[in-house]
Design a protein around this motif. Structure first.
Motif, PDB file in Angstrom:
ATOM      1  N   GLY A  48      48.959   6.235  47.680  1.00  8.64           N
ATOM      2  CA  GLY A  48      50.081   6.981  47.115  1.00  8.64           C
ATOM      3  C   GLY A  48      49.643   8.159  46.258  1.00  8.64           C
ATOM      4  N   LEU A  49      48.373   8.561  46.405  1.00  7.70           N
ATOM      5  CA  LEU A  49      47.841   9.641  45.562  1.00  7.70           C
ATOM      6  C   LEU A  49      47.865  10.996  46.260  1.00  7.70           C
ATOM      7  CD1 LEU A  49      44.822   7.768  43.974  1.00  7.70           C
ATOM      8  CD2 LEU A  49      47.020   8.291  42.934  1.00  7.70           C
ATOM      9  N   ALA A  50      48.251  11.013  47.538  1.00  5.53           N
ATOM     10  CA  ALA A  50      48.404  12.280  48.243  1.00  5.53           C
ATOM     11  C   ALA A  50      49.685  12.204  49.052  1.00  5.53           C
ATOM     12  CB  ALA A  50      47.203  12.541  49.158  1.00  5.53           C
ATOM     13  N   LEU A  51      50.206  13.354  49.445  1.00  5.76           N
ATOM     14  CA  LEU A  51      51.465  13.384  50.184  1.00  5.76           C
ATOM     15  C   LEU A  51      51.342  12.623  51.499  1.00  5.76           C
ATOM     16  CD1 LEU A  51      54.359  14.505  50.475  1.00  5.76           C
ATOM     17  CD2 LEU A  51      53.357  16.482  51.626  1.00  5.76           C
ATOM     18  N   GLY A  52      50.180  12.715  52.116  1.00  5.50           N
ATOM     19  CA  GLY A  52      49.999  12.033  53.388  1.00  5.50           C
ATOM     20  C   GLY A  52      48.604  12.274  53.912  1.00  5.50           C
ATOM     21  N   ASP A  53      48.317  11.766  55.103  1.00  7.14           N
ATOM     22  CA  ASP A  53      47.022  12.043  55.726  1.00  7.14           C
ATOM     23  C   ASP A  53      47.067  13.446  56.350  1.00  7.14           C
ATOM     24  OD1 ASP A  53      48.620  11.769  57.908  1.00  7.14           O
ATOM     25  OD2 ASP A  53      47.596  10.015  58.737  1.00  7.14           O
ATOM     26  N   PHE A  54      46.016  13.803  57.051  1.00  7.24           N
ATOM     27  CA  PHE A  54      45.924  15.158  57.603  1.00  7.24           C
ATOM     28  C   PHE A  54      47.163  15.506  58.436  1.00  7.24           C
ATOM     29  CE2 PHE A  54      44.376  17.982  61.130  1.00  7.24           C
ATOM     30  CZ  PHE A  54      44.257  19.123  60.377  1.00  7.24           C
ATOM     31  N   ALA A  55      47.558  14.586  59.322  1.00  5.38           N
ATOM     32  CA  ALA A  55      48.678  14.873  60.220  1.00  5.38           C
ATOM     33  C   ALA A  55      49.968  15.115  59.430  1.00  5.38           C
ATOM     34  CB  ALA A  55      48.860  13.728  61.211  1.00  5.38           C
ATOM     35  N   ALA A  56      50.198  14.281  58.420  1.00  4.68           N
ATOM     36  CA  ALA A  56      51.436  14.410  57.650  1.00  4.68           C
ATOM     37  C   ALA A  56      51.422  15.664  56.777  1.00  4.68           C
ATOM     38  CB  ALA A  56      51.635  13.167  56.778  1.00  4.68           C
ATOM     39  N   MET A  57      50.277  15.934  56.164  1.00  5.06           N
ATOM     40  CA  MET A  57      50.157  17.128  55.304  1.00  5.06           C
ATOM     41  C   MET A  57      50.326  18.388  56.156  1.00  5.06           C
ATOM     42  SD  MET A  57      49.176  16.445  51.972  1.00  5.06           S
ATOM     43  CE  MET A  57      47.841  17.359  51.238  1.00  5.06           C
ATOM     44  N   ARG A  58      49.737  18.348  57.326  1.00  2.00           N
ATOM     45  CA  ARG A  58      49.790  19.518  58.191  1.00  2.00           C
ATOM     46  C   ARG A  58      51.219  19.777  58.661  1.00  2.00           C
ATOM     47  NH1 ARG A  58      46.307  20.511  63.633  1.00  2.00           N
ATOM     48  NH2 ARG A  58      47.860  19.932  65.145  1.00  2.00           N
ATOM     49  N   GLU A  59      51.933  18.689  58.930  1.00  2.00           N
ATOM     50  CA  GLU A  59      53.330  18.810  59.345  1.00  2.00           C
ATOM     51  C   GLU A  59      54.145  19.493  58.244  1.00  2.00           C
ATOM     52  OE1 GLU A  59      55.845  19.014  61.989  1.00  2.00           O
ATOM     53  OE2 GLU A  59      53.908  18.065  62.468  1.00  2.00           O
ATOM     54  N   ARG A  60      53.901  19.053  56.998  1.00  2.17           N
ATOM     55  CA  ARG A  60      54.621  19.624  55.866  1.00  2.17           C
ATOM     56  C   ARG A  60      54.217  21.089  55.649  1.00  2.17           C
ATOM     57  NH1 ARG A  60      59.312  19.866  53.231  1.00  2.17           N
ATOM     58  NH2 ARG A  60      59.007  20.710  51.147  1.00  2.17           N
ATOM     59  N   ALA A  61      52.920  21.343  55.756  1.00  3.70           N
ATOM     60  CA  ALA A  61      52.430  22.719  55.568  1.00  3.70           C
ATOM     61  C   ALA A  61      53.079  23.648  56.587  1.00  3.70           C
ATOM     62  CB  ALA A  61      50.912  22.765  55.716  1.00  3.70           C
ATOM     63  N   ARG A  62      53.180  23.145  57.794  1.00  2.00           N
ATOM     64  CA  ARG A  62      53.767  23.948  58.852  1.00  2.00           C
ATOM     65  C   ARG A  62      55.243  24.234  58.564  1.00  2.00           C
ATOM     66  NH1 ARG A  62      53.881  22.465  65.250  1.00  2.00           N
ATOM     67  NH2 ARG A  62      54.498  24.551  65.923  1.00  2.00           N
ATOM     68  N   ALA A  63      55.939  23.203  58.098  1.00  2.00           N
ATOM     69  CA  ALA A  63      57.358  23.370  57.780  1.00  2.00           C
ATOM     70  C   ALA A  63      57.551  24.386  56.649  1.00  2.00           C
ATOM     71  CB  ALA A  63      57.969  22.023  57.394  1.00  2.00           C
TER      72      ALA A  63
END
Lengths: 487, 248
Positions: A48-63
């Protein structure tokens, strides 16, 4: 516009074993560090210390990027207002000429004779150094790699490691010329000399010039990420700070900035976070004794707005981490100079023809890509670079710019393969032809190593295993016959 | 102003809008994780110390202010400490390409935390030259001081256990150059300012009504691998980085 073709420049690079080794070693370091960093990110996400793993963070970054670019008119106005409210000056530059004029004007007004720069691809793009030098201003690059190639009179070969192609002997010679004595080639000596020489420049400079990795629209905050500290010095020591920022660098809020910081260093060098993440909100405030008295932010278009609203818009998501370069099988062989432009590797292959004259650069998408999509997998903001390169190729064909001579045969092949009988026939012919050219090799396997005529170029760098006696279809038909069934 | 209007209109046009938009709906909350489980302070300290150590920096937790002073002294004036114990001075270690000049002053932030530690007085009483970042000395003199200083001592706004980072704000008594020009940087961080992650740091920053003019998130010593991929420490920023975690 670089001289020659990608093919010629690539050939030159391929004949330089030292360069290839340097590129390979650097890339492998970056790649293995990146893998470890992504594994660690997944662990953080579980805690719970990061928004998500690479795939999830990348999805958010893209959005975030997509939203920002879709509403760039709003966010650019908002950023400009926020910077202004904090006492910064905002400028809007349509292109290279305007940036040069704006910076020269500030320099003249302030009587600047020496400017220090931290690494900025945007200023490379608009050749800002040349514009200032024309006014007799000394411009010094302070990122160690950039300083080395500035002394050598070359261009960066990698977005993150501009001087990965230089040997320590070459560097010792370059630095030796600066200090007027022979230098030993060990790293501590060389970095010690650079530190000494550049410190004096930091302290004396009348102007600091930087890019920015991100600009937070809501607060007007510039975010500059470096490992050496030159980014902080350039923006803290001189009395004037000028930041040249592409209009695509905006993010809406500070919370959104977190997502990109979590991805940038991990994707680039495999660090969890770069050594210095510097957030600048306006110039020096009353009572403060350092930091710039004047802060100027120049928002640069230089062809970016032409990409907005087109099928290429996603290339503006790029955060310049270099991951696509590190993972590209073409870049890994040729290094950056073969691309002949400021941006190399897959992102350069997409961006250069868009920012420059398309017909001058159409050989990049045609030649510098195998469509393997490793770049897209590595990209922290999920840009489908391979798709965009394909779009460039389609454009080349559509506009009749293709000179490879492959258009006719490919159209013929495509037509033939819409009919099952023609497909079967062509495969049979192809198989027999390949077997004809196959050579016996070690290990009992046969390889086709040389093809005649127009196919020669294709087999020069590749060997194909010779096809087997029977095709799958033939084997399958036999199999069915043996079982007494009909195909 | 015309350039601004022109560029905004052009961008709006490219995006199929008749004019630049004033209002946009965006929820940034989805960019930060849900609030994480709370982690005990001792565990945060352990992680912070381990992370910074991995990067070539050094973090130490002290039980009392006096210990923090001793630690700072041992870093900036090892000879003084050694002499106090009757050990003869050793020749300085190499690594600098230049001949060692006389060690400059220790430059301190004018910061309530450092005042609480009475650090300036403690250093001066041991014969160490001390200067404090007072804006009334003037920018030129302060820049020159920072360039000459043997070490810079600052407070820190936040510490991040995940990465071993410290957040250094600028302010009247908080010169940016104090943590930047000297070869050695020592930051004093109250234990209560340790947060588990970068995400948590940003949750705090988002709640700040006003960001400082400069906020540097510094993570370990300055580094570069621009010469043949060989890691070198202390290219422009400090080579020698210490974080002293104090009670409070």
């Amino acid at each position: 516009m670089a001289g020659g073709t990608f093919r010629a420049r690539a050939r030159k690079a391929l004949e330089n074993p030292r360069l290839r080794r340097a590129v390979r070693v650097t890339m492998n370091n970056f790649m293995s560090a990146r893998r470890a960093a992504m594994a660690e990110l997944a662990q953080l996400a579980r805690e719970g210390l990061a928004l998500g793993d690479f795939a999830a963070m990348r999805e958010r970054a893209r959005a975030i990027k997509q939203h920002t670019l879709d509403h760039l008119d709003h966010y650019l106005a908002r950023a400009a207002t926020a910077i202004g409210e904090r006492g910064g000056h905002v400028h809007f530059a349509a292109g290279a000429h305007e940036v040069g004029e704006i910076v020269r004007e500030i320099a003249r007004r302030r009587g600047v004779t020496l400017a220090v720069k931290s690494k900025s691809m945007a200023t490379e793009e608009v050749h800002l150094n040349r514009a200032l030098q024309a006014d007799g201003i000394e411009v010094v690059e302070t990122d160690l790699g950039e300083y080395i190639i500035q002394l050598a009179g070359e261009t960066p070969s990698h977005i993150v490691g501009p001087a990965i192609h230089k040997t320590r002997e070459e560097i010792a010679q370059l630095f030796g010329r600066v200090v007027g004595r022979e230098l030993s080639t060990d790293t501590p000596t060389l970095t010690g000399v650079a530190r000494q020489v550049l410190r004096e420049k930091f302290v004396r400079a009348g102007m600091g010039i930087s890019g920015a990795n991100f600009v937070v629209a809501e607060t007007g905050t510039l975010c500059i990420v470096t490992n050496e500290g030159n980014g902080r010095l350039v923006t803290s020591a001189p009395p004037v700070h000028v930041a040249v920022v592409g209009i695509e660098k905006l993010v809406p809020t500070l919370a959104d900035l977190y997502v990109f910081l979590g991805l940038l260093a991990r994707s680039s060098t495999g660090q969890k976070i770069s050594v210095y993440t510097h957030m600048i909100t306006g110039p020096r405030r009353p009572g403060e004794a350092d930091g710039p008295e004047e802060l100027h932010v120049i928002f640069l278009d230089a062809g970016r707005s032409d990409i907005l609203g087109t099928e290429y818009q996603e290339v503006l998501h790029c955060i310049r981490c270099g991951a696509c370069l590190n993972h590209c099988p073409v870049y890994r062989q040729t290094g950056g100079h073969a691309y002949g432009a400021v941006y190399s590797g897959p992102v350069g292959t997409v961006l250069t023809p868009l920012l420059g004259e398309f017909r001058d650069w159409k050989d990049l998408p045609a030649e510098a890509c195998s469509l393997c999509a490793a770049c897209w997998e590595a990209c922290p903001v999920g840009i489908p670079l391979h798709d965009l390169i394909l779009k460039h190729r389609q454009k080349t064909a559509r506009e009749g710019l293709d000179q490879s001579g492959l258009g006719g045969p490919l159209r013929l092949g495509a037509a033939a393969w819409t009919k099952p009988w023609a497909y079967r026939l062509s495969v049979r012919v192809g198989r027999l032809a390949l077997r004809w050219f196959a050579r016996e090799e070690e290990g009992g396997r046969r390889w086709a190593v040389k093809a005649p005529g127009p196919l020669r170029a294709w087999t020069e760098g590749r060997d194909l295993p010779a096809p087997p006696e029977k095709s799958f279809r033939e084997l399958w038909a036999e199999h069915l016959r043996e079982r007494g069934q009909r195909a | 102003m015309t350039e601004r209007a022109e560029m905004l209109a052009r961008i709006a046009r490219r995006l199929g809008q008749p004019a630049p938009r004033d209002q946009v709906a965006w929820d940034p909350r989805a960019s930060l994780p849900e609030r994480p489980p709370s982690i005990p302070a001792a565990e945060l300290v352990r992680r912070f110390v381990a992370q910074l150590g991995r990067l070539g920096g050094k973090a130490i937790r002290v039980a009392a202010d006096a210990e923090a002073v001793d630690y700072v002294l041992s870093v900036v004036a090892p000879d003084v400490v050694a002499a106090g114990r009757g050990i003869p001075p050793s020749p300085p270690a190499g690594g600098e390409a230049q001949g060692a000049a006389a060690p400059g002053p220790v430059l301190l932030w004018d910061d309530p935390l450092l005042t609480r530690l009475e650090l300036a007085a403690a250093l001066a009483s041991r014969g160490v030259e001390v200067s404090v970042w007072r804006p009334d000395l003037g920018p030129a003199a302060l820049k020159e001081l920072a360039a000459r200083a043997r070490a810079g001592v600052t407070g820190a706004w936040w510490g991040v256990a995940e990465t071993g980072s410290i957040a250094l704000p600028a302010g009247p008594g908080r010169g940016r150059l104090v943590s930047l020009l000297p070869r050695t940087h020592i930051a004093v961080l109250p234990e209560s300012r340790l947060v588990p992650s970068v995400a948590e740091l940003f949750r705090h920053l988002v709640e700040e009504p006003d960001l400082p003019s400069s906020l540097a998130l510094a993570t370990g010593p300055s580094r570069s691998a621009d010469i043949e991929n060989d890691l070198s420490i202390g290219v422009h920023g400090p080579a020698d980085v210490h974080v002293v975690i104090v009670p409070g």
